[in-house]
Design an enzyme around this catalytic site. Structure first.
Site, PDB file in Angstrom:
ATOM      1  N   LYS A  53       0.845  -1.204   0.000  1.00 29.57           N
ATOM      2  CA  LYS A  53       0.000   0.000   0.000  1.00 29.57           C
ATOM      3  C   LYS A  53       0.882   1.257   0.000  1.00 29.57           C
ATOM      4  O   LYS A  53       0.618   2.216  -0.715  1.00 29.57           O
ATOM      5  CB  LYS A  53      -0.954  -0.028   1.207  1.00 29.57           C
ATOM      6  CG  LYS A  53      -2.050  -1.084   1.042  1.00 29.57           C
ATOM      7  CD  LYS A  53      -2.883  -1.354   2.286  1.00 29.57           C
ATOM      8  CE  LYS A  53      -3.837  -2.519   2.018  1.00 29.57           C
ATOM      9  NZ  LYS A  53      -4.690  -2.889   3.149  1.00 29.57           N
ATOM     10  N   GLN A  97      -4.757  -1.875   9.499  1.00 36.34           N
ATOM     11  CA  GLN A  97      -4.695  -3.164   8.809  1.00 36.34           C
ATOM     12  C   GLN A  97      -5.340  -4.241   9.682  1.00 36.34           C
ATOM     13  O   GLN A  97      -5.055  -4.372  10.866  1.00 36.34           O
ATOM     14  CB  GLN A  97      -3.230  -3.511   8.490  1.00 36.34           C
ATOM     15  CG  GLN A  97      -3.049  -4.760   7.638  1.00 36.34           C
ATOM     16  CD  GLN A  97      -3.640  -4.646   6.237  1.00 36.34           C
ATOM     17  OE1 GLN A  97      -3.731  -3.556   5.665  1.00 36.34           O
ATOM     18  NE2 GLN A  97      -4.057  -5.762   5.667  1.00 36.34           N
ATOM     19  N   ASP A 120     -11.237   2.821   4.386  1.00 37.73           N
ATOM     20  CA  ASP A 120     -11.685   1.427   4.269  1.00 37.73           C
ATOM     21  C   ASP A 120     -13.210   1.322   4.243  1.00 37.73           C
ATOM     22  O   ASP A 120     -13.745   0.227   4.097  1.00 37.73           O
ATOM     23  CB  ASP A 120     -11.179   0.610   5.468  1.00 37.73           C
ATOM     24  CG  ASP A 120      -9.947  -0.194   5.135  1.00 37.73           C
ATOM     25  OD1 ASP A 120      -9.840  -0.661   3.996  1.00 37.73           O
ATOM     26  OD2 ASP A 120      -9.104  -0.364   6.038  1.00 37.73           O
TER      27      ASP A 120
HETATM   28  N1  GUN Z   1      -7.117  -6.962   5.626  1.00 38.27           N
HETATM   29  C1  GUN Z   1      -7.455  -7.622   4.491  1.00 38.27           C
HETATM   30  N2  GUN Z   1      -8.044  -6.787   3.606  1.00 38.27           N
HETATM   31  C2  GUN Z   1      -8.065  -5.571   4.185  1.00 38.27           C
HETATM   32  C3  GUN Z   1      -8.563  -4.296   3.747  1.00 38.27           C
HETATM   33  O1  GUN Z   1      -9.103  -4.108   2.654  1.00 38.27           O
HETATM   34  N3  GUN Z   1      -8.407  -3.284   4.648  1.00 38.27           N
HETATM   35  C4  GUN Z   1      -7.841  -3.472   5.877  1.00 38.27           C
HETATM   36  N4  GUN Z   1      -7.765  -2.426   6.686  1.00 38.27           N
HETATM   37  N5  GUN Z   1      -7.384  -4.629   6.302  1.00 38.27           N
HETATM   38  C5  GUN Z   1      -7.493  -5.678   5.454  1.00 38.27           C
END
Ligand code: GUN
Length: 287
Positions: A53, A97, A120
């Protein structure tokens, strides 16, 4: 018939190109888009996702702030960090995350994020807006899948869509996005009976189980010409795989996403898109 591979890298690149232009325009206005990430613990997969990311942000000119914490951080400490980032004017998007270690509560944590920094789409505010067809910030994987449909001009109206997932990050937001496009949506999950029969009726199957020992989507489960979107990624027999038996499914389906190189890159691209949405929202209200 050999189906078409939906190339997530290609579609993600087209999103990133648009984001890059938007970043340049924001910078001209004096806004320097910035994403803050929070990673708790040492889950290697999560660390890789967060690294990817940051790399993607870098590619399009979005600044990042990297917050890594020991597994033992308390809920109160984590809440305080989020509060500080909510008040930090130089930060436009906040991503925690997931999954979090067991002693930390995902709802308590993510619902503290300011709704306009919620890249998110997980806060009750943004989930409610989505359910009421007024969404601004939507979870990245579901909105990435919608981009894939649009890129290939796949009309969703009247289509039978079977979701094999009911999570807050995937199945539930997809349900609303697809319903908004007039699809008929059925959500299946671990307690669904006769999953195969539901799948055989589907024009589109979106699957996100992520455990090949429990579930594999095989070609006998899909109808001729179906579209298969494979969200899962897991290690199976030393290989990275999704839920679908790709080599067999592509012989019967009209479109299939590969793993890797399918939905994964879209999730990252949509995070960048949400970050610039947050940056422009923030500037509109002086945050
Ligand atoms: N863990 C797996 N996919 C995601 C996501 O799209 N966002 C976040 N914050 N954690 C994740």
């Amino acid at each position: 018939m050999l189906g078409i591979k939906i190339d997530g890298n290609e579609i993600a690149q087209s999103v990133k190109d648009r984001v890059k232009k938007a970043v340049e325009e924001l910078k001209i206005q004096g806004i320097n888009p910035c994403l803050a990430t929070i990673l708790v613990g040492d889950n290697p997969a999560s660390a890789t996702y967060v690294r990817n990311k940051h790399k993607a942000c870098d590619e399009v000119g979005i600044a990042t702030k990297d917050h890594k914490f020991d597994e033992n951080i308390s809920q109160a400490q984590l809440n305080e960090i989020i509060e500080n980032l909510n008040n930090d004017k130089s930060v436009h998007g906040i991503l925690v995350q997931l999954p979090l270690p067991k002693h930390l509560d995902e709802f308590t944590t993510t619902s503290r994020i300011s709704p306009i920094k919620d890249v998110d789409g997980l806060t009750p505010h943004n989930v409610g807006l989505l359910a009421m067809r007024k969404a601004i910030l939507v979870a990245c994987t579901p909105s990435g899948i919608m981009e894939m449909f649009d890129y290939h001009k796949i009309d969703l109206e009247g289509k039978n869509v079977v979701l094999i997932n009911r999570s807050n990050l995937v199945g539930k937001p997809l349900y609303h996005l697809l319903l908004e496009r007039n699809a008929t949506v059925i959500t299946c999950h671990s307690k669904t009976r006769n999953l195969k029969e539901f799948c055989q009726l589907a024009d589109i199957i979106i699957t996100a189980v992520g455990d090949r020992n429990r579930f594999t989507l095989t070609e006998d489960m899909i109808k001729e010409g179906a579209i298969v979107i494979d969200v899962a990624i897991s290690k199976f027999q030393e290989k990275l795989v999704g839920d679908a038996d790709y080599e067999q499914i592509i012989k019967k389906a009209s479109f299939v996403t590969p793993v890797p190189g399918g939905v994964g890159p879209m999730t990252v691209a949509m995070l960048l898109k949400n970050t610039i949405t947050s940056a422009s929202l923030g500037s509109q209200i002086g945050i």
